[in-house]
Design a protein around this motif. Structure first.
Motif, PDB file in Angstrom:
ATOM      1  N   THR A  90      10.614   5.612  11.973  1.00 32.51           N
ATOM      2  CA  THR A  90       9.162   5.808  11.952  1.00 32.51           C
ATOM      3  C   THR A  90       8.834   7.123  12.642  1.00 32.51           C
ATOM      4  O   THR A  90       9.738   7.896  12.979  1.00 32.51           O
ATOM      5  CB  THR A  90       8.428   4.614  12.586  1.00 32.51           C
ATOM      6  N   ASP A 112      -3.870  -2.744   4.748  1.00 35.67           N
ATOM      7  CA  ASP A 112      -4.230  -3.570   5.914  1.00 35.67           C
ATOM      8  C   ASP A 112      -4.474  -2.729   7.166  1.00 35.67           C
ATOM      9  O   ASP A 112      -5.108  -3.203   8.108  1.00 35.67           O
ATOM     10  CB  ASP A 112      -3.119  -4.592   6.209  1.00 35.67           C
ATOM     11  N   ALA A 140      -3.465  -7.764  -1.066  1.00 33.92           N
ATOM     12  CA  ALA A 140      -2.555  -6.815  -1.723  1.00 33.92           C
ATOM     13  C   ALA A 140      -3.275  -6.061  -2.829  1.00 33.92           C
ATOM     14  O   ALA A 140      -3.005  -4.875  -3.073  1.00 33.92           O
ATOM     15  CB  ALA A 140      -1.340  -7.558  -2.271  1.00 33.92           C
ATOM     16  N   ALA A 154       0.830  -1.209   0.000  1.00 34.40           N
ATOM     17  CA  ALA A 154       0.000   0.000   0.000  1.00 34.40           C
ATOM     18  C   ALA A 154       0.864   1.259   0.000  1.00 34.40           C
ATOM     19  O   ALA A 154       0.631   2.193  -0.789  1.00 34.40           O
ATOM     20  CB  ALA A 154      -0.912   0.001   1.230  1.00 34.40           C
ATOM     21  N   THR A 199       0.106 -14.308  -4.542  1.00 31.46           N
ATOM     22  CA  THR A 199      -0.715 -14.429  -5.743  1.00 31.46           C
ATOM     23  C   THR A 199      -1.314 -13.065  -6.042  1.00 31.46           C
ATOM     24  O   THR A 199      -2.017 -12.500  -5.195  1.00 31.46           O
ATOM     25  CB  THR A 199      -1.847 -15.471  -5.503  1.00 31.46           C
ATOM     26  N   GLU A 205       9.957   3.638   6.774  1.00 33.13           N
ATOM     27  CA  GLU A 205       9.700   2.201   6.944  1.00 33.13           C
ATOM     28  C   GLU A 205      10.436   1.743   8.194  1.00 33.13           C
ATOM     29  O   GLU A 205      11.629   1.985   8.343  1.00 33.13           O
ATOM     30  CB  GLU A 205      10.187   1.445   5.699  1.00 33.13           C
TER      31      GLU A 205
HETATM   32  C1  LIG Z   1      -0.640 -16.011   4.988  1.00 28.23           C
HETATM   33  C2  LIG Z   1      -0.990 -14.830   4.112  1.00 28.23           C
HETATM   34  C3  LIG Z   1      -1.033 -14.990   2.744  1.00 28.23           C
HETATM   35  C4  LIG Z   1      -1.401 -13.914   1.909  1.00 28.23           C
HETATM   36  N1  LIG Z   1      -1.443 -14.107   0.571  1.00 28.23           N
HETATM   37  C5  LIG Z   1      -1.858 -13.097  -0.229  1.00 28.23           C
HETATM   38  C6  LIG Z   1      -1.934 -13.288  -1.648  1.00 28.23           C
HETATM   39  O1  LIG Z   1      -1.581 -14.349  -2.156  1.00 28.23           O
HETATM   40  N2  LIG Z   1      -2.381 -12.256  -2.404  1.00 28.23           N
HETATM   41  C7  LIG Z   1      -2.752 -11.051  -1.850  1.00 28.23           C
HETATM   42  O2  LIG Z   1      -3.180 -10.151  -2.603  1.00 28.23           O
HETATM   43  N3  LIG Z   1      -2.667 -10.840  -0.526  1.00 28.23           N
HETATM   44  C8  LIG Z   1      -2.228 -11.830   0.284  1.00 28.23           C
HETATM   45  N4  LIG Z   1      -2.131 -11.618   1.625  1.00 28.23           N
HETATM   46  C9  LIG Z   1      -2.493 -10.288   2.180  1.00 28.23           C
HETATM   47  C10 LIG Z   1      -1.402  -9.264   1.883  1.00 28.23           C
HETATM   48  O3  LIG Z   1      -0.138  -9.748   2.286  1.00 28.23           O
HETATM   49  C11 LIG Z   1      -1.717  -7.948   2.591  1.00 28.23           C
HETATM   50  O4  LIG Z   1      -3.064  -7.614   2.406  1.00 28.23           O
HETATM   51  C12 LIG Z   1      -0.853  -6.829   2.042  1.00 28.23           C
HETATM   52  O5  LIG Z   1       0.508  -7.134   2.267  1.00 28.23           O
HETATM   53  C13 LIG Z   1      -1.206  -5.498   2.718  1.00 28.23           C
HETATM   54  O6  LIG Z   1      -0.248  -4.529   2.358  1.00 28.23           O
HETATM   55  P1  LIG Z   1       0.022  -3.288   3.319  1.00 28.23           P
HETATM   56  O7  LIG Z   1       1.064  -2.483   2.618  1.00 28.23           O
HETATM   57  O8  LIG Z   1      -1.261  -2.650   3.696  1.00 28.23           O
HETATM   58  O9  LIG Z   1       0.593  -3.907   4.658  1.00 28.23           O
HETATM   59  P2  LIG Z   1       1.957  -4.671   4.900  1.00 28.23           P
HETATM   60  O10 LIG Z   1       2.303  -5.538   3.749  1.00 28.23           O
HETATM   61  O11 LIG Z   1       1.835  -5.299   6.241  1.00 28.23           O
HETATM   62  O12 LIG Z   1       3.058  -3.513   4.936  1.00 28.23           O
HETATM   63  C14 LIG Z   1       3.144  -2.634   6.029  1.00 28.23           C
HETATM   64  C15 LIG Z   1       4.560  -2.074   6.059  1.00 28.23           C
HETATM   65  O13 LIG Z   1       4.621  -1.097   7.090  1.00 28.23           O
HETATM   66  C16 LIG Z   1       5.791  -1.338   7.881  1.00 28.23           C
HETATM   67  N5  LIG Z   1       5.514  -0.816   9.220  1.00 28.23           N
HETATM   68  C17 LIG Z   1       4.821  -1.402  10.232  1.00 28.23           C
HETATM   69  N6  LIG Z   1       4.748  -0.585  11.282  1.00 28.23           N
HETATM   70  C18 LIG Z   1       5.397   0.560  10.935  1.00 28.23           C
HETATM   71  C19 LIG Z   1       5.648   1.781  11.596  1.00 28.23           C
HETATM   72  N7  LIG Z   1       5.196   2.027  12.831  1.00 28.23           N
HETATM   73  N8  LIG Z   1       6.343   2.731  10.920  1.00 28.23           N
HETATM   74  C20 LIG Z   1       6.801   2.523   9.663  1.00 28.23           C
HETATM   75  N9  LIG Z   1       6.602   1.376   8.997  1.00 28.23           N
HETATM   76  C21 LIG Z   1       5.891   0.416   9.628  1.00 28.23           C
HETATM   77  C22 LIG Z   1       5.991  -2.833   7.820  1.00 28.23           C
HETATM   78  O14 LIG Z   1       7.321  -3.176   8.146  1.00 28.23           O
HETATM   79  C23 LIG Z   1       5.611  -3.125   6.383  1.00 28.23           C
HETATM   80  O15 LIG Z   1       6.713  -2.965   5.513  1.00 28.23           O
HETATM   81  C24 LIG Z   1      -1.751 -12.649   2.487  1.00 28.23           C
HETATM   82  C25 LIG Z   1      -1.690 -12.481   3.865  1.00 28.23           C
HETATM   83  C26 LIG Z   1      -1.312 -13.559   4.675  1.00 28.23           C
HETATM   84  C27 LIG Z   1      -1.271 -13.348   6.166  1.00 28.23           C
END
Ligand SMILES: Cc1cc2nc3c(=O)[nH]c(=O)nc-3n(C[C@H](O)[C@H](O)[C@H](O)COP(=O)(O)OP(=O)(O)OC[C@H]3O[C@@H](n4cnc5c(N)ncnc54)[C@H](O)[C@@H]3O)c2cc1C
Length: 376
Positions: A131, A290, A303, A15, A47, A34
């Motif tokens: 952060t 998320d 994702a 995101a 996926t 990050e």
């Molecule tokens: C087992 C499993 C399988 C999955 N498989 C799939 C799939 O096949 N396809 C799919 O589309 N989705 C899948 N997902 C869901 C997907 O991984 C998430 O929905 C997606 O990664 C969300 O992205 P995000 O950037 O919101 O959060 P995240 O990927 O969690 O990224 C958040 C980032 O913020 C950083 N962060 C955390 N706290 C702080 C802070 N205080 N300050 C600065 N940085 C911080 C973290 O280190 C991380 O880099 C799966 C999830 C799980 C649990």
């Protein structure tokens, strides 16, 4: 002119990187912090469904994703048991449009690297291992103190820091994070020549198991179990558990099983989910990905939803000339129905799976495919 000139993105996951790329492209000065010291995502494979690919193309990284991942348009369901016969082979909906594949399987760190390279190329200032320590906002902006002692002032702060978002906590917004009772074992393995697309096995000792090719040589494979505290499980025990599951499955598993030898390659994660019913902002701090909504991965849409959030947020900000409550509220209003439907459907599949009830998964998948085929 977009509604904002300066934005801080908290979190360099899917995101956060997507939002940073699109905002920088629109002429916004973007800083990204990050928490982790490096940016490559841990974990195994991911996926990416067509609707995720549509946004990745918009980000300018589709060619890299296509080269780095494995595109496929079919999905097979196989029987658990000695014969491991293919029950049905399905054409997967091309939810990103006819000119994109239905699905790309990818190594997660490869996707993270592609996105972060693009972030840097777009001129975003990235700081890892950093952060926010404090956010103070007034009617014209947000003053941020960082953990490295520096400060900054921004028109908008985007919290893209995942399911346990510190930004969300700083806003005092409670999330009702639900464990979905399933835990997933995931491991990268060599790809048998016979495997050219995702295959799923329902039944047997693992509630859902399967694998998804991520390139010509490799795929990620997974088993699910009732979620357990595996914090004290040693790497050797983890390997034994995964090999134990693999003993019960056949077909390509007979070849995969022999390659399950590296304990450090095994990851264990619980399925969790939540949905903020809204609003996803307070003043000039807004949540995406998320941090705002998370689904169990039964439809592989987490994702994709994170990427769509970034696209919709940028679309709104470039078409308005200033930030207001109404502008940021319109972001939640545009995203909530779609993310609610995804979270609900993904949870339903978990419930059917746990009850060993076949339910009507194909109908639900078709309904969600129709929904996400519509651009966000
Ligand atoms: C087992 C499993 C399988 C999955 N498989 C799939 C799939 O096949 N396809 C799919 O589309 N989705 C899948 N997902 C869901 C997907 O991984 C998430 O929905 C997606 O990664 C969300 O992205 P995000 O950037 O919101 O959060 P995240 O990927 O969690 O990224 C958040 C980032 O913020 C950083 N962060 C955390 N706290 C702080 C802070 N205080 N300050 C600065 N940085 C911080 C973290 O280190 C991380 O880099 C799966 C999830 C799980 C649990």
């Amino acid at each position: 002119m977009p509604a904002v000139s300066t934005v801080l993105v908290v979190g360099g996951g899917t995101a956060g990187t997507a939002a940073a790329i699109l905002l920088a492209e629109a002429g916004v000065a973007v800083d990204l912090v990050e928490l982790k010291p490096d940016i490559t995502a841990l974990g195994s494979g991911i996926t990416l469904q067509g609707n995720a690919l549509r946004v990745l193309r918009r980000l300018g990284v589709w060619e890299d994703v296509k080269r780095g991942g494995h595109s496929h348009n079919q999905l097979a369901l196989r029987a658990a048991g000695a014969a491991a016969g293919v029950i049905v082979k399905l054409d997967v909906d091309r939810t990103g449009g006819p000119d994109l594949p239905a699905t790309v399987g990818m190594y997660r760190p490869a996707l993270a690297r592609i996105l972060m390279d693009r972030v840097v190329a777009m001129g975003v200032k990235v700081r890892t291992g950093t952060t926010f320590a404090d956010l103070t906002q007034d009617s014209t902006g947000v003053t941020v103190e960082f953990t490295d002692g520096s400060t900054g002032r921004y028109d908008l702060v985007v919290g893209a820091d995942g399911i346990r978002s510190a930004t969300r906590q700083a806003l005092g917004i409670d999330a009702d994070i639900q464990g979905e009772s399933l835990g997933a074992w995931r491991v990268i393995v060599p790809r048998p020549a016979s495997v050219s697309h995702t295959e799923l096995y329902y039944g047997g000792p693992s509630y859902i198991s399967g694998y998804c090719p991520i390139n010509d040589r490799a795929m990620y494979a997974y088993f699910t179990e009732i979620a357990q505290d595996r914090m004290r499980t040693t790497p050797e025990e983890k390997l034994a558990i995964v090999r134990g599951f693999a003993e019960h499955y056949h077909g390509p598993w007979d070849e995969i099983r022999e390659t399950l030898t590296d304990p450090s390659a095994i990851h264990y994660t619980w399925f969790e989910s939540h949905l903020l019913d809204g609003p996803w902002h307070q003043g000039r701090v807004l949540l995406i990905g998320d941090a705002a909504h998370a689904c169990p991965p039964t439809l592989a849409q987490g994702a994709a939803m994170a990427l769509e959030d970034a696209h919709v947020l940028t679309d709104i900000l470039v078409n308005r000339d200033r930030v207001s409550d109404e502008v940021l509220e319109s972001f939640t209003m545009r995203r909530l129905p779609r993310t609610r439907a995804i979270v609900k459907a993904s949870r339903q599949i978990v419930r059917w799976t746990l009850a060993r009830d076949p339910g009507d998964v194909p109908a639900l998948q078709a309904q969600i495919a129709a929904l996400v085929t519509e651009p966000a």
